[in-house]
Design a protein around this motif. Structure first.
Motif, short mmCIF file in Angstrom:
data_model
loop_
_atom_site.label_atom_id
_atom_site.label_comp_id
_atom_site.label_asym_id
_atom_site.label_seq_id
_atom_site.Cartn_x
_atom_site.Cartn_y
_atom_site.Cartn_z
N TYR A 190 0.83 -1.21 0.00
CA TYR A 190 0.00 0.00 0.00
C TYR A 190 0.86 1.27 0.00
CZ TYR A 190 -3.78 3.22 1.08
OH TYR A 190 -4.69 4.26 1.03
N HIS A 191 1.89 1.27 0.83
CA HIS A 191 2.69 2.50 1.00
C HIS A 191 3.88 2.60 0.05
CE1 HIS A 191 0.44 3.91 4.45
NE2 HIS A 191 0.54 2.71 5.00
N HIS A 192 4.28 1.46 -0.52
CA HIS A 192 5.43 1.48 -1.44
C HIS A 192 5.13 0.61 -2.66
CE1 HIS A 192 7.73 3.44 1.74
NE2 HIS A 192 7.33 2.49 2.56
N PRO A 193 4.14 0.99 -3.47
CA PRO A 193 3.81 0.18 -4.65
C PRO A 193 4.98 0.14 -5.63
CG PRO A 193 2.72 2.32 -4.74
CD PRO A 193 3.32 2.22 -3.37
N ALA A 194 5.18 -1.05 -6.21
CA ALA A 194 6.33 -1.25 -7.10
C ALA A 194 6.05 -0.79 -8.52
CB ALA A 194 6.73 -2.73 -7.11
N SER A 195 4.80 -0.47 -8.82
CA SER A 195 4.45 -0.07 -10.18
C SER A 195 3.14 0.71 -10.18
CB SER A 195 4.32 -1.30 -11.09
OG SER A 195 3.22 -2.10 -10.68
N VAL A 196 2.86 1.35 -11.30
CA VAL A 196 1.58 2.05 -11.45
C VAL A 196 0.43 1.05 -11.37
CG1 VAL A 196 0.13 3.32 -13.09
CG2 VAL A 196 2.52 3.98 -12.76
N PHE A 197 0.63 -0.15 -11.92
CA PHE A 197 -0.41 -1.17 -11.85
C PHE A 197 -0.79 -1.46 -10.41
CE2 PHE A 197 -1.84 -5.53 -11.35
CZ PHE A 197 -2.81 -5.64 -12.33
N VAL A 198 0.19 -1.67 -9.55
CA VAL A 198 -0.09 -1.95 -8.14
C VAL A 198 -0.74 -0.74 -7.47
CG1 VAL A 198 0.95 -2.49 -5.90
CG2 VAL A 198 1.77 -3.63 -7.97
N ALA A 199 -0.21 0.44 -7.75
CA ALA A 199 -0.72 1.67 -7.13
C ALA A 199 -2.20 1.88 -7.44
CB ALA A 199 0.10 2.87 -7.61
N LYS A 200 -2.60 1.55 -8.67
CA LYS A 200 -3.99 1.75 -9.07
C LYS A 200 -4.88 0.57 -8.71
CE LYS A 200 -4.63 3.89 -13.05
NZ LYS A 200 -4.54 4.25 -14.48
N PHE A 201 -4.28 -0.60 -8.44
CA PHE A 201 -5.07 -1.78 -8.11
C PHE A 201 -5.40 -1.84 -6.63
CE2 PHE A 201 -6.01 -6.32 -7.67
CZ PHE A 201 -6.86 -6.49 -8.76
N ILE A 202 -4.49 -1.30 -5.80
CA ILE A 202 -4.67 -1.34 -4.35
C ILE A 202 -5.11 0.03 -3.87
CG2 ILE A 202 -3.48 -1.57 -2.14
CD1 ILE A 202 -3.89 -4.23 -3.43
N GLY A 203 -6.18 0.05 -3.10
CA GLY A 203 -6.70 1.30 -2.57
C GLY A 203 -8.07 1.61 -3.13
N SER A 204 -8.95 2.14 -2.29
CA SER A 204 -10.30 2.50 -2.73
C SER A 204 -10.69 3.84 -2.11
CB SER A 204 -11.30 1.42 -2.31
OG SER A 204 -12.60 1.73 -2.76
N PRO A 205 -10.65 4.90 -2.92
CA PRO A 205 -10.25 4.97 -4.33
C PRO A 205 -8.77 4.66 -4.49
CG PRO A 205 -11.41 6.97 -3.63
CD PRO A 205 -11.05 6.23 -2.40
N PRO A 206 -8.36 4.30 -5.71
CA PRO A 206 -6.95 3.98 -5.93
C PRO A 206 -6.08 5.22 -5.90
CG PRO A 206 -8.14 4.00 -8.01
CD PRO A 206 -9.17 4.16 -6.93
N MET A 207 -4.78 4.99 -5.94
CA MET A 207 -3.83 6.10 -5.98
C MET A 207 -4.07 6.96 -7.22
SD MET A 207 0.37 6.00 -5.96
CE MET A 207 0.49 5.41 -4.28
N ASN A 208 -3.98 8.28 -7.05
CA ASN A 208 -4.04 9.19 -8.19
C ASN A 208 -2.71 9.14 -8.94
OD1 ASN A 208 -6.66 10.61 -7.59
ND2 ASN A 208 -5.57 11.10 -5.69
N ILE A 209 -2.79 9.06 -10.26
CA ILE A 209 -1.60 9.04 -11.10
C ILE A 209 -1.69 10.19 -12.09
CG2 ILE A 209 -0.20 7.74 -12.74
CD1 ILE A 209 -0.21 6.47 -10.01
N LEU A 210 -0.67 11.06 -12.10
CA LEU A 210 -0.66 12.23 -12.97
C LEU A 210 0.62 12.26 -13.81
CD1 LEU A 210 -1.83 14.91 -10.40
CD2 LEU A 210 -3.19 14.05 -12.31
N ALA A 211 0.50 12.70 -15.04
CA ALA A 211 1.66 12.88 -15.90
C ALA A 211 2.36 14.18 -15.53
CB ALA A 211 1.23 12.91 -17.37
N VAL A 212 3.68 14.11 -15.29
CA VAL A 212 4.46 15.30 -14.96
C VAL A 212 5.73 15.32 -15.79
CG1 VAL A 212 3.58 15.49 -12.60
CG2 VAL A 212 5.61 14.10 -13.05
N THR A 213 6.32 16.50 -15.87
CA THR A 213 7.59 16.68 -16.59
C THR A 213 8.57 17.42 -15.70
OG1 THR A 213 6.45 16.75 -18.73
CG2 THR A 213 8.69 17.65 -18.64
N GLY A 214 9.80 16.90 -15.65
CA GLY A 214 10.84 17.56 -14.86
C GLY A 214 11.68 18.47 -15.72
#
Length: 372
Positions: free
Chosen positions: A233-257
């Motif tokens: 939950y606190h250290h997901p290894a991938s976006v897939f895990v981050a979005k699969f675990i949690g309700s609602p799931p983790m927010n994923i945003l596109a960013v540029t450095g």
């Protein structure tokens, strides 16, 4: 030996899969898989439909032949053994009880086939019935039981054999929400009492998070992550895990450095960073702060809708690059606004590779120190 009652003797065994694979013709359901389930632990195999989790379970049980690799239970290679020789017991989604037999006879049947005496069978069945709250139902037939009671009979039939490995294939899928909750508690308590190595297949993240010592997350037959519920939950290894675990799931945003900041597509700064290039940034809904926090950049977001769930509210707000969901205390005034100012604490952010979706550990640690 079981600490609760000496009649039931369950010696847990570890399970090791070395290069195990499964194909149907040219279709590879599970590529080479290397994983170990530790003796006495409750491991949940979690993933979406079609990811290969039930196939994996059936290969351990011996109901499916492996296409390659080894399955080692305890110290024995078992991939070429019949199911009855592997020391496993399996509980299915559909119970698979004998409708013409009583509860007692359903639980005792495998012991009868094994040649135990009537006295031995009765002693074991009575112990299991007490564990599962079935003592008053031993003379009933499955058709006279509720769904939850039938599932407990199926579990009793499995554990009475004293298996080294106990396998569950989505056993709660046919139960209603309240009964699923109650049965989860019963399963957790049962595991503490008997200590068998348990592998539990499900697509339900709540079951995984509440039952597991460790969770194995599969995606298209491959391991995305294997760890404790807290780690996943606190250290997901991938976006897939981050979005699969949690309700609602983790927010994923596109960013540029740009070498000094990570920014959204409209240029709004999210967090200080020396990184350059495109990334995916993740943050849990409960970690987003509504309102401008001192020393942190405020992000302008437009509210789309709000769901009031009693204990808390979920607010969906539009940012450049996508919609974010925010978990706020019930009754909070801020979500009633049309435009919100959001802040993302740097020590709650997760960074992922834009192409592979894999986590980039430690990439934001410097920024975290700067903003503390």
């Amino acid at each position: 030996m079981n600490a609760i009652d000496p009649v039931i003797h369950i010696a847990a065994a570890n399970i090791r899969l070395d290069g195990v694979s499964k194909s149907y013709g040219k279709l590879a359901v599970i590529p080479k898989l290397d994983v170990e389930f530790k003796a006495g632990e409750f491991t949940v195999v979690l993933g979406p439909s079609g990811c290969g989790k039930s196939t994996l379970m059936q290969m351990i049980a011996g109901l499916e032949r492996v296409s390659g690799g080894k399955i080692i239970i305890g110290e024995r290679e078992v991939q070429d053994l019949e199911p009855k020789e592997r020391g496993c017991a399996m509980v299915f989604q559909n119970y698979a009880l004998y409708p013409h037999m009583t509860v007692f006879d359903n639980i005792a049947y495998s012991l009868k086939i094994a040649g135990l005496t009537k006295a031995e069978r009765r002693a074991r069945v009575e112990v299991v019935a007490r564990m599962l709250g079935l003592t008053d139902y031993l003379e009933r037939k499955p058709g006279q039981l509720s769904g939850g009671q039938r599932q407990r009979v199926a579990i009793g039939r499995a554990i009475v054999r004293e298996p080294a490995v106990l396998l569950f294939d989505e056993p709660l899928s046919n139960l209603d929400a309240q009964l699923r909750h109650d049965t989860r508690i019963e399963l957790a308590e049962l595991h503490r009492r008997i200590g068998a190595t348990t592998v539990f297949v499900t697509h339900d993240q709540v079951e995984a998070m509440t039952l597991a010592d460790r969770i194995l997350i599969l995606n298209k037959g491959q391991v995305e992550q294997y760890g404790t519920p807290k780690e996943i939950y606190h250290h997901p290894a991938s976006v897939f895990v981050a979005k699969f675990i949690g309700s609602p799931p983790m927010n994923i945003l596109a960013v540029t450095g740009d070498g000094s900041m990570l920014r959204l597509s409209d240029g709004q700064p999210v967090v200080a960073s020396h990184l350059k290039g495109d990334f995916q940034l993740g943050i849990r809904p409960e970690d987003i702060a509504v309102g401008n926090a001192a020393g942190r950049a405020g992000l302008t977001a437009h509210v789309r809708y709000r769901e009031d769930l009693g204990s808390h509210s979920i607010v969906a707000a539009e940012l450049a690059g996508g919609t974010v969901r925010i978990a706020t205390p019930f009754g909070s005034d801020a979500p009633d606004q049309v435009v919100l100012s959001l802040s993302f604490p740097a020590d709650r952010l997760h960074l992922f590779d834009a192409l592979t979706g894999k986590a980039i550990p430690g990439a934001l640690s410097a920024a975290t120190k700067e903003q503390r």
